[in-house]
Write a protein that holds these residues in place. Structure first.
Motif, PDB file in Angstrom:
ATOM      1  N   THR A 192    -121.140  45.718  64.952  1.00 28.93           N
ATOM      2  CA  THR A 192    -122.594  45.849  65.135  1.00 28.93           C
ATOM      3  C   THR A 192    -123.274  46.249  63.835  1.00 28.93           C
ATOM      4  N   ARG A 198    -129.029  35.696  69.994  1.00 28.95           N
ATOM      5  CA  ARG A 198    -128.281  36.968  70.096  1.00 28.95           C
ATOM      6  C   ARG A 198    -128.446  37.776  68.801  1.00 28.95           C
ATOM      7  N   LEU A 245    -124.586  44.548  73.259  1.00 27.87           N
ATOM      8  CA  LEU A 245    -123.941  43.333  72.773  1.00 27.87           C
ATOM      9  C   LEU A 245    -122.513  43.188  73.286  1.00 27.87           C
ATOM     10  N   ALA A 254    -130.500  41.492  68.334  1.00 28.12           N
ATOM     11  CA  ALA A 254    -129.941  42.699  67.714  1.00 28.12           C
ATOM     12  C   ALA A 254    -130.743  43.121  66.485  1.00 28.12           C
TER      13      ALA A 254
END
Length: 299
Positions: free
Chosen positions: A277, A248, A269, A252
């Motif tokens: 973020t 994950r 997300l 990103a």
């Protein structure tokens, strides 16, 4: 109002209105109960509506003296803040005693990530000649393609696969649903798994809609996913400590490095706040600094 009644009301609010999981509700209640424990241990008779900033300052000194880590202290303060926001929202209180309280300063820990080459190496190490390998390939491709949490992966449903549109519907924290794009490669390996492996399994009752199943036809557990990734890392000689969440983070980070819009990454997300973020922009700056050091003649 006493602590027992206010905590019951707070619990109902978290469960019904906020739709939080049982674990999240317990964590919030535990934070407030720690404040109650402080008053009991110091012999102070203070009900929830009479708490003032001075009480909370004493509480902070008390939990610090217990040896709680900075992160644990910050988490506890966050839970108490949520409790008092609830009391104000219910018109039980006019002023928030937590407003002037400052928690410990936390150093933001940057998550571990994998390079694209490392991810490719892990994928290539999967033995797709076996049913489990075919499934594992589809799972890890999905993790990296869509940036899912491990809980979102194991809960993924057949009814939430929109192959023709290139999207999947996932249920994240707080039972919030979101549509997430999924790449062509991930969809291809999911289809290979569904047609070549899953179709031939005897599926346990109640598990018919889960995409990924174990050998007994039941849904997978978090521990199983962790172990699959740990074994792959050992097989490829990867020395980093990785988990499903590493995919994950890598998803990103690679998007941000490639120039993706921060708001779009937040949406994919499922982050409630864009500040969560923004940690990936720090990773991107580290990457840019490394590029300068590696390639600039005067670095």
């Amino acid at each position: 109002m006493n602590w027992s009644n206010s905590l019951k009301q707070f619990q109902g609010y978290l469960q019904v209105e906020k739709s939080l999981s049982g674990n999240s509700v317990e964590a919030y209640l535990r934070d407030v109960k720690k404040l109650v424990q402080y008053f009991d241990s110091t012999g102070q008779k203070v009900n929830p509506l009479d708490v003032e900033a001075s009480h909370l300052q004493g509480f902070l000194e008390w939990i610090n003296g217990l040896g709680m880590t900075s992160h644990s202290q910050a988490r506890t303060i966050s839970g108490i803040r949520a409790f008092y926001k609830f009391l104000i929202m219910e018109d039980l209180l006019n002023a928030d005693p937590t407003e002037t309280i400052e928690g410990p300063k936390l150093q933001r820990k940057l998550p571990d990530t994998l390079s694209y080459d490392e991810i490719v190496s892990l994928f290539e190490a999967i033995d797709v000649s076996t049913p489990e390998g075919t499934r594992n390939k589809a799972m890890l491709e999905t993790l990296y393609s869509s940036g899912l949490r491990v809980s979102e992966l194991i809960e993924l449903k057949l009814s939430n696969l929109y192959e023709d549109l290139g999207f999947i519907r996932v249920t994240g924290k707080g039972n919030k649903e979101r549509l997430v794009p999924i790449g062509r490669d991930a969809l291809k390996y999911i289809r290979v798994y569904l047609d070549g492996v899953r179709r031939h399994q005897t599926i346990k009752k109640g598990h018919e809609d889960f995409v990924f199943l174990n050998r007994r036809g039941a849904s997978l557990t978090r521990v199983m996913i962790f172990n699959i990734i740990k074994d792959l890392a050992a097989k490829t000689g990867l020395e980093k400590s990785i988990s499903p969440h590493t995919f994950r983070h890598s998803f990103a980070t690679h998007l941000i490095e490639g120039g993706a819009d921060l708001r779009a990454v937040q949406e994919m997300l499922g982050h409630e706040s864009i500040t969560t973020t923004e940690i990936y922009t720090h990773l991107d700056r580290d990457y840019l600094k490394q590029v300068i050091q590696d390639f600039h003649p005067r670095s």
